[in-house]
Design an enzyme around this catalytic site. Sequence first.
Site, PDB file in Angstrom:
ATOM      1  N   GLY A   1       0.865  -1.181   0.000  1.00 54.85           N
ATOM      2  CA  GLY A   1       0.000   0.000   0.000  1.00 54.85           C
ATOM      3  C   GLY A   1       0.898   1.227   0.000  1.00 54.85           C
ATOM      4  O   GLY A   1       1.704   1.373   0.913  1.00 54.85           O
ATOM      5  N   ALA A   2       0.776   2.031  -1.033  1.00 52.92           N
ATOM      6  CA  ALA A   2       1.648   3.228  -1.156  1.00 52.92           C
ATOM      7  C   ALA A   2       0.796   4.493  -1.110  1.00 52.92           C
ATOM      8  O   ALA A   2       1.085   5.480  -1.792  1.00 52.92           O
ATOM      9  CB  ALA A   2       2.429   3.163  -2.470  1.00 52.92           C
ATOM     10  N   GLY A   3      -0.233   4.424  -0.284  1.00 55.17           N
ATOM     11  CA  GLY A   3      -1.121   5.590  -0.167  1.00 55.17           C
ATOM     12  C   GLY A   3      -0.617   6.560   0.879  1.00 55.17           C
ATOM     13  O   GLY A   3       0.599   6.718   1.067  1.00 55.17           O
TER      14      GLY A   3
ATOM     15  N   ILE B   1      -0.710   6.532   4.226  1.00 53.22           N
ATOM     16  CA  ILE B   1       0.116   5.966   5.310  1.00 53.22           C
ATOM     17  C   ILE B   1       1.361   5.305   4.723  1.00 53.22           C
ATOM     18  O   ILE B   1       2.475   5.492   5.215  1.00 53.22           O
ATOM     19  CB  ILE B   1      -0.681   4.956   6.149  1.00 53.22           C
ATOM     20  CG1 ILE B   1      -1.894   5.621   6.783  1.00 53.22           C
ATOM     21  CG2 ILE B   1       0.211   4.362   7.240  1.00 53.22           C
ATOM     22  CD1 ILE B   1      -2.759   4.684   7.608  1.00 53.22           C
ATOM     23  N   GLY B   2       1.188   4.579   3.619  1.00 55.32           N
ATOM     24  CA  GLY B   2       2.334   3.890   3.010  1.00 55.32           C
ATOM     25  C   GLY B   2       3.447   4.842   2.629  1.00 55.32           C
ATOM     26  O   GLY B   2       4.626   4.599   2.912  1.00 55.32           O
TER      27      GLY B   2
ATOM     28  N   ARG C   1     -15.333   2.373  10.588  1.00 52.20           N
ATOM     29  CA  ARG C   1     -14.255   1.477  10.153  1.00 52.20           C
ATOM     30  C   ARG C   1     -14.871   0.167   9.621  1.00 52.20           C
ATOM     31  O   ARG C   1     -14.382  -0.417   8.676  1.00 52.20           O
ATOM     32  CB  ARG C   1     -13.317   1.186  11.320  1.00 52.20           C
ATOM     33  CG  ARG C   1     -12.554   2.410  11.839  1.00 52.20           C
ATOM     34  CD  ARG C   1     -11.671   2.040  13.013  1.00 52.20           C
ATOM     35  NE  ARG C   1     -10.931   3.172  13.543  1.00 52.20           N
ATOM     36  CZ  ARG C   1     -11.342   3.927  14.559  1.00 52.20           C
ATOM     37  NH1 ARG C   1     -12.520   3.657  15.131  1.00 52.20           N
ATOM     38  NH2 ARG C   1     -10.622   4.930  15.004  1.00 52.20           N
TER      39      ARG C   1
ATOM     40  N   ASN D   1     -12.097  -4.154   1.895  1.00 55.79           N
ATOM     41  CA  ASN D   1     -10.732  -4.423   2.376  1.00 55.79           C
ATOM     42  C   ASN D   1     -10.458  -5.899   2.626  1.00 55.79           C
ATOM     43  O   ASN D   1      -9.312  -6.336   2.500  1.00 55.79           O
ATOM     44  CB  ASN D   1     -10.442  -3.579   3.615  1.00 55.79           C
ATOM     45  CG  ASN D   1     -10.222  -2.116   3.244  1.00 55.79           C
ATOM     46  OD1 ASN D   1     -10.197  -1.773   2.063  1.00 55.79           O
ATOM     47  ND2 ASN D   1     -10.098  -1.255   4.237  1.00 55.79           N
TER      48      ASN D   1
ATOM     49  N   HIS E   1     -10.043  -2.017  17.762  1.00 53.56           N
ATOM     50  CA  HIS E   1      -9.836  -0.646  17.253  1.00 53.56           C
ATOM     51  C   HIS E   1     -11.175  -0.138  16.732  1.00 53.56           C
ATOM     52  O   HIS E   1     -11.408  -0.057  15.528  1.00 53.56           O
ATOM     53  CB  HIS E   1      -8.791  -0.670  16.130  1.00 53.56           C
ATOM     54  CG  HIS E   1      -8.450   0.691  15.595  1.00 53.56           C
ATOM     55  ND1 HIS E   1      -8.075   1.741  16.411  1.00 53.56           N
ATOM     56  CD2 HIS E   1      -8.419   1.172  14.321  1.00 53.56           C
ATOM     57  CE1 HIS E   1      -7.832   2.797  15.663  1.00 53.56           C
ATOM     58  NE2 HIS E   1      -8.033   2.486  14.389  1.00 53.56           N
TER      59      HIS E   1
HETATM   60  O1  TXD Z   1      -4.912   2.609  13.436  1.00 53.02           O
HETATM   61  C1  TXD Z   1      -5.222   2.048  12.373  1.00 53.02           C
HETATM   62  N1  TXD Z   1      -4.987   0.743  12.162  1.00 53.02           N
HETATM   63  C2  TXD Z   1      -5.897   2.865  11.294  1.00 53.02           C
HETATM   64  C3  TXD Z   1      -5.814   2.196   9.929  1.00 53.02           C
HETATM   65  C4  TXD Z   1      -5.507   4.269  11.275  1.00 53.02           C
HETATM   66  C5  TXD Z   1      -5.737   5.018  10.156  1.00 53.02           C
HETATM   67  C6  TXD Z   1      -6.040   4.421   8.824  1.00 53.02           C
HETATM   68  N2  TXD Z   1      -6.416   3.039   8.900  1.00 53.02           N
HETATM   69  C7  TXD Z   1      -6.582   2.291   7.647  1.00 53.02           C
HETATM   70  O2  TXD Z   1      -5.348   2.139   6.935  1.00 53.02           O
HETATM   71  C8  TXD Z   1      -7.507   2.929   6.660  1.00 53.02           C
HETATM   72  O3  TXD Z   1      -8.857   2.789   7.059  1.00 53.02           O
HETATM   73  C9  TXD Z   1      -7.166   2.148   5.422  1.00 53.02           C
HETATM   74  O4  TXD Z   1      -7.842   0.910   5.455  1.00 53.02           O
HETATM   75  C10 TXD Z   1      -5.663   1.907   5.563  1.00 53.02           C
HETATM   76  C11 TXD Z   1      -4.810   2.780   4.707  1.00 53.02           C
HETATM   77  O5  TXD Z   1      -5.109   4.108   4.942  1.00 53.02           O
HETATM   78  P1  TXD Z   1      -4.506   5.220   3.932  1.00 53.02           P
HETATM   79  O6  TXD Z   1      -4.903   6.536   4.457  1.00 53.02           O
HETATM   80  O7  TXD Z   1      -3.082   4.923   3.634  1.00 53.02           O
HETATM   81  O8  TXD Z   1      -5.384   4.909   2.602  1.00 53.02           O
HETATM   82  P2  TXD Z   1      -5.012   5.294   1.088  1.00 53.02           P
HETATM   83  O9  TXD Z   1      -4.267   6.575   1.047  1.00 53.02           O
HETATM   84  O10 TXD Z   1      -6.275   5.113   0.319  1.00 53.02           O
HETATM   85  O11 TXD Z   1      -3.994   4.145   0.656  1.00 53.02           O
HETATM   86  C12 TXD Z   1      -4.403   2.831   0.492  1.00 53.02           C
HETATM   87  C13 TXD Z   1      -3.599   2.287  -0.683  1.00 53.02           C
HETATM   88  C14 TXD Z   1      -3.953   2.972  -2.011  1.00 53.02           C
HETATM   89  O12 TXD Z   1      -2.793   3.546  -2.588  1.00 53.02           O
HETATM   90  C15 TXD Z   1      -4.500   1.848  -2.859  1.00 53.02           C
HETATM   91  O13 TXD Z   1      -4.167   1.940  -4.247  1.00 53.02           O
HETATM   92  C16 TXD Z   1      -3.805   0.666  -2.232  1.00 53.02           C
HETATM   93  O14 TXD Z   1      -3.904   0.911  -0.842  1.00 53.02           O
HETATM   94  N3  TXD Z   1      -4.395  -0.618  -2.583  1.00 53.02           N
HETATM   95  C17 TXD Z   1      -3.663  -1.727  -2.678  1.00 53.02           C
HETATM   96  N4  TXD Z   1      -2.347  -1.911  -2.454  1.00 53.02           N
HETATM   97  C18 TXD Z   1      -1.920  -3.184  -2.639  1.00 53.02           C
HETATM   98  N5  TXD Z   1      -2.717  -4.222  -3.023  1.00 53.02           N
HETATM   99  C19 TXD Z   1      -4.019  -4.032  -3.237  1.00 53.02           C
HETATM  100  N6  TXD Z   1      -4.808  -5.077  -3.618  1.00 53.02           N
HETATM  101  C20 TXD Z   1      -4.560  -2.732  -3.055  1.00 53.02           C
HETATM  102  N7  TXD Z   1      -5.809  -2.197  -3.189  1.00 53.02           N
HETATM  103  C21 TXD Z   1      -5.678  -0.901  -2.877  1.00 53.02           C
END
Ligand code: TXD
Length: 314
Positions: A10-12, A14-15, A89, A96, A176
Amino acid sequence: MARKKIALLGAGMIGGTLAHLCALKGLGDVVLYDVVEGLPQGKALDLAAAGPVEGFDCRLTGTNDYKDLAGADVCIVTAGVARKPGMSRDDLLGINAKIIKAVAEGIKQHAPNAFVIVVSNPLDAMVTLMKRLTGFPKQRVVGMAGVLDSGRYRTFLAWELGVSVQSVQAMVLGGHGDDMVPIRSHTTVNGIPVASLIAADRLDAIEKRVRGAGGEVVALLKTGSAFYSPAHSAVLMAEAHLHDNKQVLACAAWLEGEYGLRDLYVGVPAQIGAGGVEKVLEIQLTADEKQALEVSASHVRELVEATDKVLASA
Ligand code: TXD
């Protein structure tokens, strides 16, 4: 000694922040994986150019191919969708669960010895899925939520008292979700019980804010959820493992009877070191805290059952 390898699934938001922090802290080489073409590659290339400025030489790679996970020591999983205003969530579960299934298969095949830190929501159900689908031992699959929730608790208490956040020690346990459990009975300001410093009604209000802090950020941002503090929290866990510093942190760990709970992931105090989740610490809880933990755990079980239904119908 060869550098460690950290794979970020995941390179979003958080990534990308995770990659930034891993590079700044010199934790190892970083592979950013995502399904979106160009996103991980662009972030890796951008971050690499900060190396000469900040003095880090780790290799940063972006990829859309699971093969590039090969040999990862740590995998941090943020793949999935994040909340939008008005979403819980739990609402993320349907989408997810399928994403985590794909990611788990990729990790199992290409990084079979990695320590896996799951971040994606709904966290407790997603980390359960990760353990089940990778088949990795409980020591090598952990969820990140408690470090973040405890950080929020510590921050709000420090603001209330006008003291350093470093003087406040606190833990938030359980799932959580809105029923997470701030452990007031073990919360102190440099050893001073917080209940002797802050009135009960104010503590109730602070703990209510902790439970809703994720939603508070989502409502303000409108386009996504918190990402800086979750990234810092997950990196702390990765660092505890890579440096074997045996920190005791609130983590979603697999329980086999601790706290009277079995066969599920719940936020508990856990020692993180080279062996991953090296042990779960059982602390004395008040009757109210114990009951709240059981309620939270029952919600986790419901989420896991809902996850099974989603995958069975997929
Ligand atoms: O405390 C905690 N655990 C939480 C977790 C705190 C805050 C955010 N929480 C969760 O982390 C949030 O509800 C999301 O489920 C994740 C990731 O949050 P983020 O803000 O990083 O989300 P983004 O910016 O949408 O990034 C998610 C990335 C995005 O780039 C997608 O293209 C990618 O996930 N993605 C994938 N990557 C790899 N493989 C697959 N299949 C895939 N599908 C989407």
